[in-house]
Design an enzyme around this catalytic site. Structure first.
Site, short mmCIF file in Angstrom:
data_model
loop_
_atom_site.label_atom_id
_atom_site.label_comp_id
_atom_site.label_asym_id
_atom_site.label_seq_id
_atom_site.Cartn_x
_atom_site.Cartn_y
_atom_site.Cartn_z
N LYS A 1 0.75 -1.25 0.00
CA LYS A 1 0.01 0.11 -0.04
C LYS A 1 1.01 1.24 0.01
CE LYS A 1 -3.33 -0.11 3.01
NZ LYS A 1 -4.87 -0.27 2.60
N ARG B 1 -2.76 2.78 8.92
CA ARG B 1 -3.35 1.74 8.03
C ARG B 1 -2.13 0.76 7.91
NH1 ARG B 1 -7.43 2.97 4.07
NH2 ARG B 1 -8.27 5.12 4.55
N HIS C 1 -11.06 -31.21 5.43
CA HIS C 1 -10.98 -32.56 4.66
C HIS C 1 -11.60 -32.81 3.50
CE1 HIS C 1 -12.19 -36.94 4.40
NE2 HIS C 1 -11.03 -37.17 4.87
N MET D 1 -4.11 -6.12 12.04
CA MET D 1 -4.88 -5.01 12.31
C MET D 1 -4.91 -4.07 10.84
SD MET D 1 -4.51 -1.59 14.53
CE MET D 1 -4.01 -0.68 13.38
N CYS E 1 8.45 -37.80 -13.80
CA CYS E 1 7.23 -38.20 -14.14
C CYS E 1 6.03 -38.41 -13.16
CB CYS E 1 7.34 -39.61 -14.88
SG CYS E 1 7.97 -41.16 -13.93
N TYR F 1 12.93 -32.50 -18.98
CA TYR F 1 11.70 -32.46 -19.32
C TYR F 1 10.76 -33.04 -18.10
CZ TYR F 1 11.74 -37.70 -19.13
OH TYR F 1 11.78 -38.93 -18.62
N GLY G 1 -5.88 -10.65 9.01
CA GLY G 1 -5.50 -11.34 10.28
C GLY G 1 -4.58 -10.16 10.96
N SER H 1 14.40 -40.38 -14.32
CA SER H 1 13.20 -39.91 -14.18
C SER H 1 12.89 -40.10 -12.68
CB SER H 1 12.34 -40.74 -14.94
OG SER H 1 10.89 -40.08 -15.13
N ARG I 1 -3.60 -0.67 -6.98
CA ARG I 1 -2.98 -1.74 -7.24
C ARG I 1 -3.09 -2.34 -8.36
NH1 ARG I 1 -6.20 -4.84 -2.36
NH2 ARG I 1 -8.03 -5.01 -3.66
#
Lengths: 896, 896
Positions: free
Chosen positions: B23, B92, B452, B103, B848, B868, B101, B780, B336
């Site tokens: 900010k 701020r 979950h 202030m 892989c 790769y 979370g 791999s 922003r």
């Protein structure tokens, strides 16, 4: 500058084993000591490596051989293969480490159709000449040209049959001359070439054959199994022949400078008149005790005694030697530091100290933990009347007595009635596992040290004799038959000695190990020479070692014993062991709790029990650290078995006798069932998921410590969090624990300094040890789990299933659960030590896996700078000895 | 030199985010662009760090604040808290990363019992003055003094009740003056101190409160979850207050420079007259579309348009802004780079290229693979008549339709009859796993992105909406009720959108993803702006990327699709998938074979089938590499389930209907049963223990390749050995394979170059990669197993059991099975790459595991230099895009 590939014996010394091999280096040493060694030279391992790399010997090596051969001829006053008085030589392989599977020896090089007559004439013995030639062709054909030895043996048998005899000695010169012709024919037929008549060609081919034998399949396999590097190469020794078979004034023998069985002072050996080394091995005639030589040839005997004394003073150790007397002249053919029993090793090492030959540091290198461990097993009493049936391979030490049984089910059955059993099989496979567990010991008629039976038995610490090939095991008939017709039926008592491989019929009385009695404090340190030696060397190891030695113990009784055995604290107290037995119900209730109240009730019931556990252990280990690992069971250990419970429910339903309790329990067990419990909800995960569980344990520890301290004790608790993989896990539990420790300190008014640390047993913990050290006051390696996870195999599943195949194929030299795999798993240990200490200087680090009591592993832990090892109480003396030995051992050497 | 802790807005710029927070940096940037930003200054993150380390602000910071406040007062022509014309400021928080979370804001600092009258007088509005003061005390009490906000809300309600109203606006100046007194009483009661009248004290306390909020529990948790370093600290912005609530010529609004939903050009926003920012959030009145402002205040509107254009050209991206108009004067409060949908991201990025603002490299950084993946899911058709019931959390993307069911058993039942179901639960737990597997999608009324349900659904790639709190789920009654009384009963059709979180009643028609149709080749690249943008950016990524992209595929059909999606070969063809289905009997016979003959018979039957499998895949991937992994199943996958079979046998016995076949099979299953199949007889171990198994597969590959080549094809097989932990394992299999390849080449007369390499999936393989590379032509990484073994947990067991707890506790930021754990497991990857290539320069290395298609992980694989990645065909475009993005991303940055 060209590389020097050939050393005359006078140019070498025993320090050059890498280059000259063991045999060559010792021949050089003896030569330089002025001992009567036949002339000769050694072609280096470097030449072998060059030969193998390029497929041909280096040009300069050939020239050097020419030069050294000329020098040898000059020295001996004879020329190789000379028609009238030939110099003969032997060609012998000799690597740094003795290696079965390599070509060993070709004798009598230099003989051909002409020189055989010169040799006979010089010896005044035609038969000797032709027999020597026959032996050359046979050995040359077999080992240099790779012809199946049976061809020669059959031909020799034919010749004997033709003479109507079975004894070589009945073949006369003329007969042997015929055998020589036949042998030459075999060479031509089988190899497509004539037996080379040029002595130098014989020599060159034999040298190359030794080089090639480095890569023979059995040699490759042996190296894999023994972890001998594949690129060392072998040296080749070319030695002038001397003959012990030129008459009764000749002979050959082997000797030790002390008794290799007991360590008793005084020489010890055998002598055989008119014989060559191979005859001694063949065992055709009985040898004489060495002392007899004094009567036969006092001059040679005295010379030999003086040489042996000289050698022992020079090598400062028990030596074994091979010698030959050729017509009254003594020749030394070989010496080396001799093998000995475990007891002899301890006794000799301290004798040598008393004789001023070595100091105590050096003495420590002459014994090892494996020997000490062997001395701590009970043994069979030495008395008349023991009936030996057979001897197999000593696969897993100890003395076991029990009723013979022939299958796993029967073993379990009888064991369940309280009987001791010995499981007897031709060989075992994973099906036999329950029976092996139930038995006192295992006996097989097939398989070697890496067979299934051997591997599994060692893993279980159970006595095992395997590969007792004299026994004919009939599993269906439930009997086995020994070599002299002894029949043992199911239920008969037998006794097996896993330290010697001997099998006895009947019950042989077992006697406890006096060494254990000494450690227990029931035998004095001066009770006998062996105990005195053990006492002295372990004490010296204690004075040197940098590694502390603690014990793994979960009870006050074990802790007491560990303390007597010299443990400086407890490195691993497994609290899950305290959760079994009567308390299993409480734990089951805890795990299955549906509500916070049920869970808390279960925890509240467990806490006072845990507290009492800890008070007892703190008392036993007063003033010493006690590392308590918070709960780490695989979940299923506390729950009924899924399959058994499923069967119970299904059968109840099928028979219309519904069992609602079992149905309810089954649902819960299903819910908590894990495919791979080893990789499931365990350790810190359980602590994070079941609220209050670890907190209860911490509270019990804190209260127990406070109670001890109030009672005047000196409790030193260390709380260890299991299975941490990420520092965040540790931080959360640590925060919770610190709050509880403060609470208890305030409520009890007693402050007990309590460390909080972690196991390093998950590979990721080792890989992020720098982070974890920020939250841990100590590390303790759990090398069992680290091995399981690092290799990706679980001990329970794979040890029985494929370790014997892996050992046979040389994938392992030793099970990584026996000795730490220093390359792979050891690397994780090294990373964790370095980065843990970098993040927290002075971090205390130990190991509490079973490797903590393994000799090789102890050396590794010393080298990487651990503070202590922790092992089972019984292994504590072994670890103390090895920790001292590690200090005097050269960097990187192993403990064997 | 003392550290500079405070920056006036004119002193900063957007490059100083680390120091000034997001900010503050953007306020500075706007100030320097000459935009109308209220005066103010930023206290740095460094000051915060110093404060937190020492527990007090640095002395020099206080002085700097004094100095900057004076400068601000001078600039604004008012003094803080001045009795007659007070300067008011807001405080701020503003960290580098936006962090719920912490202030956030305290407004109106500078008001006290005196200055409130000055403000009222200046504004000509008593009510405004007292309402502003009331707000200050309320916010200050809550966020600075930590008083429970309910105290204030209750008091305000009481005041309204006394007036017989529920609307704040009915409270007049006099009423609010009473509320202020009540609030001051609350402060005194709850905090034990008076509300500070000294404006500077207000300011200092607010600044420290922002600093302290960095360590508020929710902030700590959020950082753990998002892997934001704990030691960054937050900046604090002190900004002169402007008021949008001074009458109808005032107001406040938010705006975007383009449409953040579609990317369409043209501004887009909302405006609310006579209001402050918090009123917009509260949603008391409806906002006006931004275009309306033109009619209300043309001058301000035009100025705003010009500012927005300027900002977009300056930031070269979509910006979002907050602004306030105070009595006809426009003030910019924040800007922003704005958030946008996935589709908008692609469209805007290419628009900006066309507008000459950025180049294609930069455009690639504006989109990401997660967005592309989102665009590849099917979506619900946009049409009238969709009945939205509720919106929950978009937990796992996709569009799923099915009959609502309320428990796992019912889900399985209906699914078994071929019906599609959506499992609806309050929340899920491991018991629900079978139902989740059976369902098309999962809907829960509780829990967030780490619940979950969310974790498991993402792991399964299954659509999930969780935490739809508007729904009242009655599992017993098998119904749920929506917010407007909509009732859904078991069996009713519902539709859930896992990408938006929306829940619909009835069946909403699903439309396939046009992006997928484009990749499939059924839609042209210029079909619409979105596809054109995707086409262009993926093509650009292809032109840049260094990583190859292959696919994991076991069938010709999947291979075809993968090729269309841009795969340059197959990185993983799992042969165990070919062993299931009809062939399971053959495999069972192979595993249970008692004799060599039985085993050979099973192998002989399998070989021609395998050969056909490979011919089809080689044809589909003609000219491209096909990496075939030899068999790697856990043993139990091919055997009947132990528990089921035990039940069958027991029930048969209990009911007197013996089943000898089952009894025999049970014995074998018992013998082969493993406690931990994941750590058992798998992969290369199986190949070494079952003679001929791997040989059969190699022979089938060789014959298939020869057949293809004879038919004019260009097969490029690569044989991959699974689960290697030691180079010796690889050597043995390799030797066997080479013999077979030579045999087939000779017998077929066709030579096909075939690489032999290994998976690196066991931690030990990575730790000894230097040795393994000697015997491997390629590596791999199997990062799934590497993760399981490296962390010591099995995905099947732990993901459902405790991952949601671990995510909640911040132990993971993301499941290590979703994104590679670069610290721990990534370290093993790094070690293996470095040491593998050191031993064999140019060693080909790929991955892989499923991580091959995960955006963050692809960046990591690029950074460590893999050749790769291989992933499921569907993820190939994502991997292509991310591999290109990795090239343009700064080292170490992530993909989000």
């Amino acid at each position: 500058m060209t590389t020097k590939y050939v050393y005359h014996f006078a140019e070498g010394n025993r320090g050059l084993k890498d280059l000259l091999g063991g045999k060559g280096a010792n021949l050089a040493e003896m030569t330089n000591l002025g001992l009567p060694v036949p002339g000769g030279f050694t072609i280096t391992t470097e030449a072998c490596r060059a030969y193998l790399a390029e497929g041909a010997e280096p040009k300069s090596m050939r020239d050097e051989v020419t030069e050294h051969l000329a020098r040898l001829e000059q020295q001996m006053g004879k020329n190789l293969g000379d028609p009238t008085d030939p110099l003969l030589v032997s060609v012998r392989s000799g690597a740094k480490f003795s290696m079965p599977g390599m070509m060993e020896t070709v004798l009598n090089i230099g003989l051909n159709d002409t020189s055989v007559r010169g040799l006979a004439a010089q010896a005044g013995n035609d038969r000797f000449g032709w027999d020597s030639y026959r032996r050359l062709i046979q050995m040359f054909g077999k080992t240099v040209l790779g012809i199946n030895g049976e061809h020669f043996e059959h031909a020799l048998d034919d010749a004997k049959r033709a003479k109507g005899t079975t004894n070589d000695l009945d073949l006369h010169a003329e007969d042997l001359r015929g055998v020589v012709e036949t042998f030459k024919g075999i060479i031509a037929d089988q190899s497509g070439r004539e037996f080379p008549q040029d002595p130098r060609e014989q020599l060159d081919l034999a040298i190359n054959a030794v080089f090639d034998s480095w890569n023979a399949p059995r040699a490759v396999l042996y190296r894999r199994q023994e972890r001998i590097p594949a690129d060392l190469g072998t040296a080749v020794n070319v030695v002038a022949m001397v003959f012990g078979n030129l008459g009764m004034d000749s002979g050959t023998g082997v000797a030790f400078t002390r008794d290799p069985a007991t360590g008793a002072q005084g020489v010890y050996g055998d002598y055989l008149q008119n014989a060559q080394g191979e005859d001694v091995v063949a065992g055709i005639r009985n040898t004489l005790p060495l002392a007899e030589l004094e009567k036969l040839d006092k001059a040679c005997y005295d010379q030999l005694m003086s040489i042996m004394e000289k050698l022992e003073r020079h090598y400062k150790d028990l030596c074994d030697i091979e010698f030959t007397i050729e017509r009254g002249k003594l020749w030394m053919l070989q010496t080396r530091v001799g093998k000995r029993t475990a007891a002899a090793a301890f006794v000799i090492a301290t004798q040598l100290v008393d004789e001023g030959l070595i100091d105590l540091d050096e003495a420590l290198t002459r014994v090892n933990g494996a020997q000490l461990a062997q001395l701590m097993f009970p043994t069979f009493e030495e008395e008349a009347g023991r009936e030996r049936i057979a001897t197999g391979i000593a696969a897993s030490p100890g003395a076991a007595v029990g009723h013979a049984v022939f299958d796993s089910a029967r073993a379990e059955e009888l064991a369940a009635t309280g009987q001791r059993v010995i499981l007897v099989r031709r060989e075992t496979n994973p099906d036999d596992l329950p029976g092996m567990i139930a038995a006192q010991g295992i006996l097989t008629s097939r398989g070697g040290k890496t067979s299934h039976a051997a591997v599994v038995a060692r893993g279980m610490g159970k006595t095992c004799v395997c590969g007792a090939e004299e026994l004919d095991v009939d599993v269906r008939g439930r009997t086995f038959v020994g070599p002299h017709g002894v029949v043992v039926k199911e239920g008969d008592l037998i006794s097996i000695d896993g330290t010697t491989g001997t099998v006895y019929s009947g019950e042989v009385p077992v006697q406890p190990s006096p060494v254990v009695q000494y450690f227990e404090g029931t035998l004095a340190a001066d009770a006998d020479p062996l105990i005195a030696a053990v006492h002295r060397l372990v004490a010296h190891a204690d004075s040197l070692r940098r590694l502390g030695v603690r014990a793994n113990s979960d009870t006050p009784e074990d802790s007491d014993r560990a303390r007597r055995f010299g443990a400086a604290g407890i490195g691993l107290c497994r609290t899950e062991h305290m959760f079994l037995g009567d308390r299993r119900q409480l734990v089951e209730a805890l795990i299955l709790a549906d509500s916070d109240e049920d869970r808390q009730r279960a925890l509240d019931a467990l806490e006072p029990l845990q507290r009492e556990d800890f008070i007892g252990i703190f008392a036993a280990m007063d003033g010493l650290p006690v590392t308590i690992r918070l709960l780490d069971p695989p979940l299923h250990e506390f729950l009924p078995d899924l399959t058994e419970l499923s069967v119970r429910v299904a059968v109840a339903e099928a028979t219309n006798r519904p069992d609602p309790d079992a149905v309810r329990l089954l649902a819960a067990v299903h819910r908590l069932h894990e495919q791979n419990p080893m990789l499931g909800l365990r350790g810190v995960r359980l602590g994070l998921v079941i609220p209050g569980l670890f907190g209860m344990q911490v509270r019990a520890i804190a209260h127990a410590a406070a109670a001890r301290k109030r009672a005047g004790g000196d409790p030193r608790p260390e709380i260890m969090i299991p299975l941490v993989g990420a520092v965040q896990e540790l931080e959360l539990i640590r925060d919770e624990a610190e709050v509880i420790l403060r609470e208890v300190a305030e409520s009890s008014g007693v402050e007990v300094r309590t460390l909080i640390g972690t196991m390093i047993e998950v590979p990721r913990a080792a890989l992020t040890a720098g982070q974890i050290a920020e939250a841990a006051e100590f590390f303790s390696f759990g090398t069992n789990d680290l091995t399981q996870m690092g290799w990706g195999f679980s001990r329970d599943d794979v040890e029985a299933a494929f370790f014997s195949a892996y050992l046979d194929k040389g994938i392992f030299g030793v099970s990584p659960f026996e000795s730490l795999d220093t390359e792979g798993i050891g690397r994780l240990v090294r990373i964790a030590v370095e980065e843990g200490r970098a993040a927290r200087p002075g971090l205390k680090i130990g190991v509490c896996g079973e490797h903590g009591g393994d000799p090789d592993s102890v050396h590794f832990f010393h080298r990487v700078g651990l503070d202590y090892v922790s092992c089972s109480p019984f292994r504590v003396p072994v670890a103390r000895l090895e920790a001292g030995r590690a200090v005097v051992s050269a960097e990187g050497s192993d403990s064997r």
